[in-house]
Scaffold this motif. Structure first.
Motif, PDB file in Angstrom:
ATOM      1  N   UNK A 154      -6.385   7.125 -13.196  1.00  0.00           N
ATOM      2  CA  UNK A 154      -6.626   5.716 -13.055  1.00  0.00           C
ATOM      3  C   UNK A 154      -8.131   5.168 -12.631  1.00  0.00           C
ATOM      4  N   UNK A 155      -8.743   6.565 -12.112  1.00  0.00           N
ATOM      5  CA  UNK A 155     -10.216   6.233 -11.600  1.00  0.00           C
ATOM      6  C   UNK A 155     -11.133   6.044 -12.664  1.00  0.00           C
ATOM      7  N   UNK A 156     -12.493   5.333 -12.334  1.00  0.00           N
ATOM      8  CA  UNK A 156     -13.349   5.332 -13.522  1.00  0.00           C
ATOM      9  C   UNK A 156     -14.513   6.427 -13.028  1.00  0.00           C
ATOM     10  N   UNK A 157     -14.224   7.284 -14.044  1.00  0.00           N
ATOM     11  CA  UNK A 157     -15.381   8.487 -13.978  1.00  0.00           C
ATOM     12  C   UNK A 157     -16.265   8.466 -15.086  1.00  0.00           C
ATOM     13  N   UNK A 172     -10.729  17.781 -18.459  1.00  0.00           N
ATOM     14  CA  UNK A 172      -9.849  17.873 -17.498  1.00  0.00           C
ATOM     15  C   UNK A 172      -9.507  16.813 -16.739  1.00  0.00           C
ATOM     16  N   UNK A 173     -10.750  15.906 -16.423  1.00  0.00           N
ATOM     17  CA  UNK A 173     -10.493  14.579 -15.806  1.00  0.00           C
ATOM     18  C   UNK A 173      -9.349  13.548 -16.748  1.00  0.00           C
ATOM     19  N   UNK A 174      -9.846  13.759 -17.977  1.00  0.00           N
ATOM     20  CA  UNK A 174      -9.040  13.152 -18.919  1.00  0.00           C
ATOM     21  C   UNK A 174      -7.562  13.351 -18.875  1.00  0.00           C
ATOM     22  N   UNK A 175      -7.046  14.805 -18.472  1.00  0.00           N
ATOM     23  CA  UNK A 175      -6.181  15.083 -18.570  1.00  0.00           C
ATOM     24  C   UNK A 175      -5.200  14.731 -17.350  1.00  0.00           C
ATOM     25  N   UNK A 197     -11.606  11.014 -27.091  1.00  0.00           N
ATOM     26  CA  UNK A 197     -11.000   9.672 -26.434  1.00  0.00           C
ATOM     27  C   UNK A 197     -11.776   9.316 -25.369  1.00  0.00           C
ATOM     28  N   UNK A 198     -12.885   9.649 -25.364  1.00  0.00           N
ATOM     29  CA  UNK A 198     -14.019   9.312 -24.305  1.00  0.00           C
ATOM     30  C   UNK A 198     -14.792   8.260 -24.714  1.00  0.00           C
ATOM     31  N   UNK A 199     -15.325   7.712 -23.734  1.00  0.00           N
ATOM     32  CA  UNK A 199     -16.316   6.132 -23.986  1.00  0.00           C
ATOM     33  C   UNK A 199     -17.728   6.826 -23.978  1.00  0.00           C
TER      34      UNK A 199
END
Length: 299
Positions: A154-157, A172-175, A197-199
């Motif tokens: 749920x964090x903004x990375x 990995x962060x997405x996972x 699926x990243x912005x």
């Protein structure tokens, strides 16, 4: 098998222990310099002093991942004495000797060129860099967990750069359930990031992206997280800079603003030396076996 191959390992950290052990298991003759404080017993190796004769019969010279500095100083985690690679040491190496390291500084490149020696920089290889991106990503996430009081989920990375390390880290962060934005420098990377699926956003627009960031990971080895960028970031944000020293962040201004910013290069050797060492050892062994097979075909 590496029977008859003479390998000299000069300095290094825990990663070199994997190289030493795997080469010895394949029956290579392994001499080590700079391991006088090593508590672990590795069967079948010779502990030697730093003298010209050690180099004279070497088929392979293995240096640490960051070979040496521009004065020839070689890092070693297992030696109480300084280790300095000198011109006469390199001149003593046979012409057929291969010098093996992670990445070479100008000093080593020049010495290899002067003496007609083949230099292999393993971190230049795509396969090695890809494998190394895994412990790097895991190490970066371990730092993020330790240095924050919120979940990655749920964090903004933001990940700056989607090269080999950036790609693995973003995935990995997405996972883990993070909302991932990636800073790119080439228009052709937009599709790659979007499919994952990243912005995506251009790094030139970084200032507009940092207002709500929780974790900012940098993999770009140039000054990109400037004072201007930092002035727009929330104080709660944590920056983890994975680029080679001196990194890509204005650490002085980050400290002045009260933003936690950490420089963390070389994570594979810190968080997973056994895995990282195994990756390097396998690459070296593949190279030696390929050369051995090539000589047999010619004969």
């Amino acid at each position: 098998m590496l029977t008859g191959v003479r390998i000299v390992v000069l300095g290094g950290d825990a990663r070199q222990l994997e190289v030493i052990q795997k080469c010895a298991e394949l029956d290579a003759t392994v001499s080590v310099v700079g391991f006088d404080q090593l508590e672990q017993v590795i069967p079948g190796i010779e502990h030697r002093e730093l003298k010209d004769e050690v180099f004279a019969s070497a088929d392979v010279l293995v240096l640490p991942v960051v070979s040496c500095d521009d004065q020839g100083k070689v890092s070693s985690s297992f030696s109480g004495e300084p280790i300095v690679l000198k011109k006469e040491h390199m001149a003593a190496l046979p012409e057929h000797c291969t010098v093996f390291t992670g990445m070479a500084k100008p000093f080593l490149r020049e010495l290899c060129e002067e003496n007609g020696l083949r230099l292999v920089e393993v971190l230049d290889r795509d396969d090695i860099a890809l494998y190394n991106s895994i412990p790097t990503a895991e190490g970066a996430i371990a730092i993020a967990i330790k240095e924050t009081d919120f979940t990655i989920h749920g964090s903004e990375c933001i990940v700056l750069g989607i090269g080999r390390t950036g790609f693995t880290l973003a995935k990995t962060l997405q996972g883990l359930g993070a909302n991932v934005r990636v800073g790119i420098r080439r228009n052709e990377d937009v599709a790659r990031a979007t499919i994952m699926g990243w912005k995506p956003f251009m790094t030139t627009d970084l200032a507009a992206q940092t207002g709500e960031v929780d974790l900012l990971f940098n993999t770009i080895p140039t000054m990109i997280i400037t004072a201007q960028i930092l002035s727009r970031m929330p104080q709660k944000a944590v920056i983890i800079d994975l680029a080679s020293a001196p990194g890509g962040c204005d650490f002085r201004y980050a400290d002045k603003r009260g933003i936690k910013a950490l420089l963390a290069p070389g994570l594979p050797g810190i968080v997973a030396p056994k895995t990282a060492g195994g990756i390097i050892a396998d690459a070296l062994i593949r190279l030696l076996l390929e050369e051995q097979n090539a000589r047999e075909v010619k004969s």
